[in-house]
Design a protein around this motif. Structure first.
Motif, PDB file in Angstrom:
ATOM      1  N   VAL A 183       0.803  -1.288  -0.121  1.00 13.54           N
ATOM      2  CA  VAL A 183      -0.238   0.176  -0.062  1.00 13.54           C
ATOM      3  C   VAL A 183       1.027   1.508  -0.142  1.00 13.54           C
ATOM      4  O   VAL A 183       0.561   2.229  -0.762  1.00 13.54           O
ATOM      5  N   LEU A 184       1.835   1.166   0.912  1.00  9.06           N
ATOM      6  CA  LEU A 184       2.863   2.454   0.865  1.00  9.06           C
ATOM      7  C   LEU A 184       3.667   2.588  -0.585  1.00  9.06           C
ATOM      8  O   LEU A 184       3.693   3.791  -0.864  1.00  9.06           O
ATOM      9  N   SER A 185       3.829   1.409  -1.175  1.00  5.32           N
ATOM     10  CA  SER A 185       4.436   1.654  -2.508  1.00  5.32           C
ATOM     11  C   SER A 185       3.356   2.361  -3.430  1.00  5.32           C
ATOM     12  O   SER A 185       3.885   2.977  -4.143  1.00  5.32           O
ATOM     13  N   ARG A 186       2.299   1.906  -3.496  1.00  2.32           N
ATOM     14  CA  ARG A 186       1.055   2.561  -4.217  1.00  2.32           C
ATOM     15  C   ARG A 186       0.684   3.884  -4.273  1.00  2.32           C
ATOM     16  O   ARG A 186       0.856   4.626  -4.871  1.00  2.32           O
ATOM     17  N   MET A 187       1.047   4.365  -2.676  1.00  5.12           N
ATOM     18  CA  MET A 187       0.833   5.664  -2.467  1.00  5.12           C
ATOM     19  C   MET A 187       2.102   6.442  -2.718  1.00  5.12           C
ATOM     20  O   MET A 187       1.834   7.583  -3.032  1.00  5.12           O
ATOM     21  N   ARG A 188       3.168   5.985  -2.659  1.00  8.60           N
ATOM     22  CA  ARG A 188       4.552   6.715  -3.035  1.00  8.60           C
ATOM     23  C   ARG A 188       3.941   6.874  -4.861  1.00  8.60           C
ATOM     24  O   ARG A 188       4.810   8.058  -5.332  1.00  8.60           O
ATOM     25  N   ALA A 189       3.771   6.109  -5.372  1.00 11.61           N
ATOM     26  CA  ALA A 189       3.682   6.074  -6.790  1.00 11.61           C
ATOM     27  C   ALA A 189       2.661   7.054  -7.185  1.00 11.61           C
ATOM     28  O   ALA A 189       2.941   7.831  -8.106  1.00 11.61           O
TER      29      ALA A 189
END
Length: 421
Positions: A183-189
């Protein structure tokens, strides 16, 4: 009666020419006075429109800059949430394995701060429906992860180490942590996507502002051409001749200064906002110094500066003053946060085209910069030979250096203020 000018005496010829110039000047003055009012009204109207439009664009630019800062803040909050969860997990495992309450310090701190950090993140991304949905999923995963952590820690506190280890061995904690990272990776993207668009908006606003400045300049030129058309014919002709001459003289002997901030990437990783503010402050110090030493800023990219000077003396004086000013500016700054320039200098034949400079001379200056110490200056032998008798400096011989993409080894020297051997 027709007068043959060949028959006039020198005195009569001079008087006739003066009268002709006087009539022409009077005609120009008459035309200017006759058209002054409508021209003035037109200029006032256009300037008023441009000022109003410039205020609107300025507001857009400020909003774009604020949006970029907002995105940087979101990245920081995402890192804080991930770091707290990792601290809690590390503390949990250390305590379960050893029973030492020392490991509960990062665990307890993370548990107490994680809710506030997620709340800050949720508040900061409330303007984005995609990120709001991601935060909702993140909250659920974090709640399950914290429950798993508390369960295992409590069993260890109750003396049931085997039960606590059994909770770890289920693998649920890893699955939950992998879900949080996803989820954090998607938010960073998503934040990266927003940053790209917001940076483009800021760039577009800056471009429009530049076009407006050009527009105002063209308007002023148009007014001047309208009122002084006859007088400016000769000036335009001279300007055209000068441009033609300059277009042929595309090679010049110049001193090139290449400067770059040491450890800039590390500083940006530590704190982007503070580093960018410091970089703007440093450029406000450095750019006027270059201008004061009759230098021309040719190019700037991120933390680097490329400038050209008509002489090696001007270039070395500029470099020394930059380093002295930076040293004074860094006195009250923590050593780990200091912005320190490395400077390289070279002299030689360069190609000048469209305001930019090209050639081996420029490339060597850039490579010499990499050999300089943070806060120091590195020069070629050519520069040393130009300045050694003119300035009280010490030259530390680095010998012949093999530089990347440079065919022949270059004799290089580090420069220090004060006389040396």
């Amino acid at each position: 009666m027709t007068i043959d000018q060949n028959e006039l005496s020198p005195a009569e010829d001079t008087a006739l020419r003066k009268r002709g110039r006087g009539v022409a000047l009077k005609r120009v003055g008459y035309e200017a006075r006759r058209n002054l009012l409508p021209i003035t009204l037109a200029v006032v109207f256009v300037v008023a429109v441009l000022i109003g439009f410039s205020l609107w664009i300025s507001d857009k630019a400020q909003n774009a800059d604020a949006a970029v800062t907002h995105t940087v803040r979101n990245h920081q909050l995402l890192s804080v949430v991930q770091s707290l969860l990792q601290d809690a997990e590390i503390g949990q495992r250390g305590y379960i394995l050893t029973g030492d309450s020392f490991y509960l310090e990062p665990y307890d701190r993370a548990i107490s701060e994680i809710e506030s950090a997620v709340g800050d993140l949720q508040s900061n991304v409330a303007d984005n429906s995609v990120q709001t949905a991601n935060v909702a999923v993140l909250r659920g995963l974090i709640a399950q992860k914290l429950s798993e952590l508390r369960q295992s820690v409590q069993r260890r506190r109750d003396g049931d180490q085997a039960g606590a280890l059994a909770v770890l061995k289920t693998g649920q904690g890893k699955v939950l942590m992998d879900g949080v990272r996803d989820v954090l990776s998607r938010m960073r993207a998503e934040e990266d996507r927003l940053m790209e668009g917001r940076a483009e908006q800021a760039s577009r606003a800056g471009f429009i502002m530049e076009m407006m400045v050009i527009g105002l300049s063209l308007l002023a030129a148009a007014v001047g051409l309208t009122m002084l058309h006859i007088a400016l014919r000769r000036a335009r002709s001279a300007e055209a001749a000068r441009d033609e001459l300059l277009s042929r003289l595309d090679r010049k002997l110049l001193a090139i200064l290449a400067a770059d901030i040491a450890g800039y990437s590390r500083l940006m990783e530590g704190n982007e906002t503070v580093t960018l503010d410091r970089l703007r402050h440093v450029r406000d110090l450095v750019d006027p110094i270059i201008v004061e030493h009759q230098g021309t800023i040719v190019n700037t990219a991120g933390d680097s500066v490329l400038a050209a000077f008509s002489s090696a003396l001007s270039a070395i004086d500029c470099a020394l003053e930059i380093q002295a000013r930076m040293e004074a500016d860094n006195r009250d700054v923590a050593e780990s946060d200091r912005l320190l320039f490395r400077i390289g200098l070279n002299v030689g034949d360069v190609i000048v085209r469209n305001g930019d400079v090209f050639g081996d001379t420029v490339n060597v200056a850039a490579r010499l910069e990499a050999l300089a110490n943070p806060g120091g200056i590195c020069i070629s032998r050519t520069v040393r030979d130009h300045i050694r008798k003119q300035r009280d400096l010490t030259f530390d011989d680095l010998g012949f250096q093999t530089l990347k993409n440079i065919a022949h080894p270059i004799s290089a020297f580090r420069v220090r203020a004060g006389h040396g051997a």
